[in-house]
Design an enzyme around this catalytic site. Sequence first.
Site, PDB file in Angstrom:
ATOM      1  N   GLY A  71      -7.022   9.336  -4.459  1.00  0.00           N
ATOM      2  CA  GLY A  71      -8.786   9.927  -3.981  1.00  0.00           C
ATOM      3  C   GLY A  71      -8.492  11.284  -4.753  1.00  0.00           C
ATOM      4  O   GLY A  71      -9.234  12.414  -4.956  1.00  0.00           O
ATOM      5  N   THR A  72      -7.124  11.833  -5.020  1.00  0.00           N
ATOM      6  CA  THR A  72      -7.136  13.270  -5.816  1.00  0.00           C
ATOM      7  C   THR A  72      -7.734  13.106  -6.916  1.00  0.00           C
ATOM      8  O   THR A  72      -8.196  14.213  -7.079  1.00  0.00           O
ATOM      9  CB  THR A  72      -5.570  13.399  -5.271  1.00  0.00           C
ATOM     10  N   GLN A 177     -12.226   8.803   3.684  1.00  0.00           N
ATOM     11  CA  GLN A 177     -11.932   8.653   5.217  1.00  0.00           C
ATOM     12  C   GLN A 177     -13.358   7.335   5.629  1.00  0.00           C
ATOM     13  O   GLN A 177     -12.898   7.028   6.930  1.00  0.00           O
ATOM     14  CB  GLN A 177     -12.073   9.350   6.116  1.00  0.00           C
ATOM     15  N   SER A 197     -10.062   5.748  -2.055  1.00  0.00           N
ATOM     16  CA  SER A 197      -9.729   5.252  -2.417  1.00  0.00           C
ATOM     17  C   SER A 197      -8.606   3.514  -1.754  1.00  0.00           C
ATOM     18  O   SER A 197      -9.516   4.163  -0.493  1.00  0.00           O
ATOM     19  CB  SER A 197      -8.091   6.401  -1.874  1.00  0.00           C
ATOM     20  N   HIS A 199      -5.643   3.274  -0.965  1.00  0.00           N
ATOM     21  CA  HIS A 199      -4.174   2.774   0.119  1.00  0.00           C
ATOM     22  C   HIS A 199      -4.399   3.774   1.718  1.00  0.00           C
ATOM     23  O   HIS A 199      -3.724   2.587   2.918  1.00  0.00           O
ATOM     24  CB  HIS A 199      -3.360   3.654   0.022  1.00  0.00           C
ATOM     25  N   THR A 235      -5.020   3.375 -19.969  1.00  0.00           N
ATOM     26  CA  THR A 235      -4.926   1.388 -19.069  1.00  0.00           C
ATOM     27  C   THR A 235      -4.684   1.434 -18.078  1.00  0.00           C
ATOM     28  O   THR A 235      -4.058   2.128 -17.498  1.00  0.00           O
ATOM     29  CB  THR A 235      -3.245   1.213 -19.541  1.00  0.00           C
ATOM     30  N   CYS A 323       5.303  24.196  10.261  1.00  0.00           N
ATOM     31  CA  CYS A 323       6.116  24.895  10.394  1.00  0.00           C
ATOM     32  C   CYS A 323       6.731  25.427   8.986  1.00  0.00           C
ATOM     33  O   CYS A 323       6.887  24.854   8.675  1.00  0.00           O
ATOM     34  CB  CYS A 323       6.947  24.704  11.091  1.00  0.00           C
TER      35      CYS A 323
HETATM   36  C1  LIG Z   1      -6.419  10.585   1.450  1.00  0.00           C
HETATM   37  C2  LIG Z   1      -7.140  11.876   1.079  1.00  0.00           C
HETATM   38  C3  LIG Z   1      -7.565  11.902  -0.071  1.00  0.00           C
HETATM   39  C4  LIG Z   1      -6.783  11.658  -0.976  1.00  0.00           C
HETATM   40  O1  LIG Z   1      -6.517  10.663  -2.185  1.00  0.00           O
HETATM   41  P1  LIG Z   1      -4.836  10.166  -2.257  1.00  0.00           P
HETATM   42  O2  LIG Z   1      -5.097   8.390  -2.389  1.00  0.00           O
HETATM   43  O3  LIG Z   1      -4.130   9.911  -1.161  1.00  0.00           O
HETATM   44  O4  LIG Z   1      -4.714  10.723  -3.341  1.00  0.00           O
HETATM   45  C5  LIG Z   1      -8.742  12.842  -0.404  1.00  0.00           C
HETATM   46  N1  LIG Z   1      -9.834  12.768   0.385  1.00  0.00           N
HETATM   47  C6  LIG Z   1      -9.475  12.475   1.630  1.00  0.00           C
HETATM   48  C7  LIG Z   1     -10.334  12.816   3.017  1.00  0.00           C
HETATM   49  C8  LIG Z   1      -8.178  11.885   2.405  1.00  0.00           C
HETATM   50  O5  LIG Z   1      -7.824  11.835   3.386  1.00  0.00           O
END
Ligand SMILES: *Cc1c(COP(=O)(O)O)cnc(C)c1O
Length: 384
Positions: A71-72, A177, A197, A199, A235, A323
């Site tokens: 997702g990043t 999300q 994403s 996962h 790839t 923290c």
């Molecule tokens: C988890 C998340 C990401 C990042 O996705 P990854 O696959 O962990 O890199 C980006 N945006 C939101 C809103 C997320 O919850």
Amino acid sequence: MNRVYLDHNASTPVHPEVLAEMLPYFAEVFGNPSSIHAFGREARDGLDRARERVARFLRVSPQEIVFTSGGTESDNFAVKGLAYARGTGHLITSKVEHHAVLRTCQALEAQGFDVTYVGVDAYGMVDPDDVRRAIRSDTIAISLMHANSEVGTLQPITAIGQVAREHGVPLHVDAVQTFGKIPLDVDALGIDALSFSSHKIYGPKGVAGLYVRKGTRMVAIQHGGEHERRRRAGTENVAGVVGLGKAVDVRARDMHAEAEGLTALRSRLIDGVVGPVPDVRLSGHPVERLPGTASFLFRHVESESIVLGLDLKGIGVSAGSACTAGNVEPSHVLVAMGVPLDWAMGAVRCSLGRTTTAEDIDYVIECVEPLVRKLRQVMPVGAA
Ligand SMILES: *Cc1c(COP(=O)(O)O)cnc(C)c1O
């Protein structure tokens, strides 16, 4: 000891049906999907089928799906890809975005782009009129998340999509999300690019995708071979992509029924925590929110103490503040929502998933009240 995982917004376990489909792609079907021989073609077939599954789910064309490493990366690719295709100009995002978007925008600012970070209301919601007011003649892209990962609030993307269309500005939505959790229609919502994403929806980690509407001007940010129609070189993670494709199919089948159950369990949790524990409230929007997310603000307690205390009981939740060097740093999302520090420092997110049961929720409720009472006794934080 009971073990209860309530951190599904952080990651999810791979669904058994997903794992089963992935397994042959590690050793039996190992060819490079770019090779033209049978070994390569078999891998290519796996990729193609996954792309079709994702495209069918979003009701878009398979050519509009680009697979990435997460997702990043999808967020980086969308925001930089839109910005670099135009070379210069102004972008609009919000103060409550995931760091994958926020820090990408900050990096673009350092490179000479202008960025407006629109604020949110006390529920964490963006006002579409603020987006409209932020638009300038040189605005080149808008990037907003669909649901906030920390507090679960859903953004009014339909209205924001209308604003974007009226002004001819491409709209990127971080839907990590919401994809596979609630229905998504990129046409009705006016979305030109959409991050998702694997996962977060019971697929493997390190694989994800970006929907890019046909005709959207966007440049690649990773260069190399001809993969993904030259939009993302490298790839492909074939086993991962196959897993993502299957995860999407399972979500299409299960998400509607699951959302109902999750909403009921979420209410059970909220009622069980907010009632008996004094000085606690729900954060985020009461109704316009993700089915399985409940974020709480415990006044005069530190998030991390609660997370660690619940961890000792076998419960996994996440802290909404960090923290650092002895100082409690409230999350940027809660700061943007205007949550006072004595509440924001005690933010705890519970995110439910497909295997969460009523017994799990009751166990968590049972553990929270005595823990919070004890923490407030032994180390009251920020109490006047
Ligand atoms: C988890 C998340 C990401 C990042 O996705 P990854 O696959 O962990 O890199 C980006 N945006 C939101 C809103 C997320 O919850």
